[in-house]
Scaffold this active site. Structure first.
Site, PDB file in Angstrom:
ATOM      1  N   GLU A  65       0.683  -1.119   0.107  1.00 31.87           N
ATOM      2  CA  GLU A  65       0.107   0.033  -0.035  1.00 31.87           C
ATOM      3  C   GLU A  65       0.988   1.128  -0.068  1.00 31.87           C
ATOM      4  O   GLU A  65       1.791   1.410   1.155  1.00 31.87           O
ATOM      5  CB  GLU A  65      -0.926  -0.127   1.213  1.00 31.87           C
ATOM      6  CG  GLU A  65      -1.830  -0.928   1.231  1.00 31.87           C
ATOM      7  CD  GLU A  65      -2.870  -1.014   2.284  1.00 31.87           C
ATOM      8  OE1 GLU A  65      -3.537  -2.262   2.614  1.00 31.87           O
ATOM      9  OE2 GLU A  65      -2.918   0.085   3.036  1.00 31.87           O
TER      10      GLU A  65
ATOM     11  N   CYS B 287      -2.535   8.582   2.667  1.00 32.26           N
ATOM     12  CA  CYS B 287      -2.168   8.137   1.278  1.00 32.26           C
ATOM     13  C   CYS B 287      -3.368   8.352   0.503  1.00 32.26           C
ATOM     14  O   CYS B 287      -3.440   8.677  -0.715  1.00 32.26           O
ATOM     15  CB  CYS B 287      -1.835   6.676   1.682  1.00 32.26           C
ATOM     16  SG  CYS B 287      -3.394   5.609   2.355  1.00 32.26           S
TER      17      CYS B 287
ATOM     18  N   GLU C 276       3.728  13.469  -4.491  1.00 35.97           N
ATOM     19  CA  GLU C 276       3.015  13.287  -3.335  1.00 35.97           C
ATOM     20  C   GLU C 276       3.686  14.005  -2.407  1.00 35.97           C
ATOM     21  O   GLU C 276       4.631  13.908  -1.933  1.00 35.97           O
ATOM     22  CB  GLU C 276       3.164  11.847  -2.802  1.00 35.97           C
ATOM     23  CG  GLU C 276       2.141  11.642  -1.550  1.00 35.97           C
ATOM     24  CD  GLU C 276       2.156  10.152  -1.037  1.00 35.97           C
ATOM     25  OE1 GLU C 276       3.398   9.714  -0.836  1.00 35.97           O
ATOM     26  OE2 GLU C 276       1.307   9.776  -0.558  1.00 35.97           O
TER      27      GLU C 276
END
Ligand code: NAD
Length: 503
Positions: free
Chosen positions: A266, A300, A397
């Site tokens: 993940e 996330c 990100e």
């Protein structure tokens, strides 16, 4: 009634123990220091104060933990599912009973705000309850008759597994991985993030006290390049469930290659929230703000790219600026706080570096873009407008309370922008046109899509990402697919003829 002072007083009591004893490992049911006796300090992002010394473990400690997990595996895997269910429910009860302590420690260790962590701790209990209830049926399979055989399928736990977790909402994420692994009958070696070791210690203690046999859950603290690497490379560890950055995932894949490690990843995200002109704009505004500024934007699944239809963009941005400027930044233990400090100085430097980057790329800093105060890792909730999708602020990100808006003229352009990133974790669509919602969702490259909603996790559904956002899915039976091996046993019927050679 809780307030900052009450929380601070309660936390002081909990911290005393961590400071006095240090954060050790739990291996085979024993609390032990690192074999090297080395430690590192964990500090609070609120004021950089020392919290505790943490075992700095390496290959020797991982080897001990893997041996303990291997020794415990046969017995644990053979436990009746109902018995496993009962002990995992006990873990859930104990988490719920200590939820305030867990939340306080998490806030102090990570900078996350109390309003979210108090719920996250309870979600950890829910994760255990959900998978506890699935334990009795984890091994179930099917019968698949063929003309001359009766095939019986079933599942068996894969063996001892490694769980490597990050520092963002570390308690909740750890339970999300560890609960299904234990319910499946695997034993676990957990390597938590070096920046947030407190609640991993609490979880291992809770599991042990609830009656998990020695060696079923082992905790090894340390750095990724040392303990994490050794865990990934260990031949007795059959699989690695990893949550963290995409580039770390790629490294883990390489490190695990020699031992043919099964991996579940993940990873990062740069998730779009797409607002069309027919949407309920008030709800879209609430959701867009919640999904990037809650949890300090260190999540996330955050909606870090806001794609706005050009006809509504001016008005939407104006309302957004007003709201972002009102978000309360403050002490994470203050119940009024909405955004706390970022996890550590290096991450603070990374997030704030995008302020200059945005200016250099020609975007506008419409809100925030500054640090808050002169101590700790506090940043103002920030909004970049006037961005294009090729800018770093639209592609990378940032993992902080930082939102980038981009305008689109039609559905086709919105889809192109939404898909034009390396990541593919989540997407959020706002439209009242059902046909468009279905068409867009189908074409959007993301593992999870919410229509007219913020991210709401429902445990039976698959959680995970496409592209650079991950490999595999969590949730419901998908978790068991990772932690278990499918097995087929074929029984020959009397009619089956075996080919004769040399007869
Ligand atoms: P990170 O990759 O730096 O570290 C995660 C864990 O991996 C830590 O425990 C670390 O010690 C360990 N690690 C580092 N190098 C390693 C190596 N060479 N071998 C083995 N282990 C190693 O990530 P982080 O900064 O702690 O967490 C933030 C990242 O996690 C973000 O990118 C975020 O998007 C991602 N994340 C993803 C999800 C998801 O569900 N997709 C959920 C939470 C966080």
């Amino acid at each position: 009634m809780t307030d900052l002072a009450t929380h601070q007083a309660a936390l002081a009591g909990h911290l005393e123990r961590h400071r006095a004893e240090g954060i050790q490992n739990l291996i085979g049911g024993q609390t032990v220091p690192a074999a090297s006796r080395q430690t590192f300090a964990t500090t609070s992002p609120v004021d950089e104060s020392h919290i505790a010394d943490v075992a700095r473990s390496g290959a020797e400690d991982i080897d001990d933990a893997a041996s303990a997990a291997k020794a415990a595996f046969r017995d644990w895997a053979a436990w009746d599912g109902a018995k496993r269910k009962a002990v995992l429910h006990k873990v859930a009860d104990a988490i719920a009973a200590r939820a305030d302590e867990i939340a306080l420690c998490e806030c102090w260790d990570t900078g996350q705000a109390w309003r979210f962590m108090s719920k996250a701790a309870l979600r950890g209990a829910e994760n255990f309850r959900f998978f506890a209830d699935m334990a009795p049926s984890a091994r179930d399979g099917q019968t698949l008759p063929s003309p001359n055989h009766l095939n019986v399928t079933g599942r068996v736990p894969i063996g001892p597994v490694g769980v490597i977790t990050p520092w963002n909402t570390p308690f909740m994420l750890s339970t999300w991985k560890i609960a299904p692994a234990l319910a499946a009958g695997c034993t676990v070696v957990h390597k938590p993030a070096e920046f947030s070791p407190l609640t991993a210690r609490l979880l291992s203690e809770i599991c042990h006290a609830a009656g998990l046999p020695d060696g079923v859950l082992n905790l090894v603290n340390g750095f990724g390049e040392e303990a994490g690497k050794a865990l990934t490379e260990h031949p007795d560890i059959k699989a690695i469930a990893f949550v963290g950055e995409s580039r770390t995932g790629s490294m883990i894949m390489k490190l695990g290659a020699d031992t043919l490690k099964r991996v579940h990843f993940e990873l990062g995200g740069k998730n779009p929230v797409v607002v069309f002109d027919d949407a309920d704009l008030e709800r879209a505004l609430d959701a867009a703000i919640f999904m990037i500024y809650s949890l300090n934007g260190e999540r996330c699944t955050s909606s870090s790219r806001l794609l706005l239809h050009e006809t509504i963009a001016d008005d939407f941005e104006a309302r957004l600026i007003e709201r972002v400027n009102r978000i309360k930044v403050g002490h994470p233990l203050d119940p009024a706080t909405e955004v706390g400090p970022l996890i550590h100085q290096t991450h603070f430097d990374k997030v704030t570096s995008y302020f200059d980057r945005a200016r250099a790329e020609g975007a506008t800093i419409a809100a925030g873009g500054t640090r808050v105060g002169d101590q700790g890792c506090f940043v103002a909730p920030t909004l970049f407008t006037g961005a294009t999708n090729d800018m770093a602020i639209a592609q990378e990100e940032i993992f902080g309370p930082v939102l980038t808006t981009i305008r689109f003229k039609d559905e086709e352009e919105a889809l192109r922008i939404a898909n034009d990133v390396a990541y593919g974790l989540t997407g959020y669509l706002w439209t009242n046109d059902l046909t468009r919602a279905l068409r867009f969702s189908d074409a959007l490259e993301a593992g999870m899509i919410w229509v007219n909603s913020e991210n709401v996790r429902h445990l039976p559904t698959p959680f995970g990402g496409m592209k650079a956002s991950g490999i595999g899915r969590d949730g419901g039976d998908w978790s068991f697919e990772f932690y278990m091996e499918q097995k087929n046993i074929a029984f020959a019927t009397g009619a089956h003829r075996i080919p004769k050679l040399g007869a």
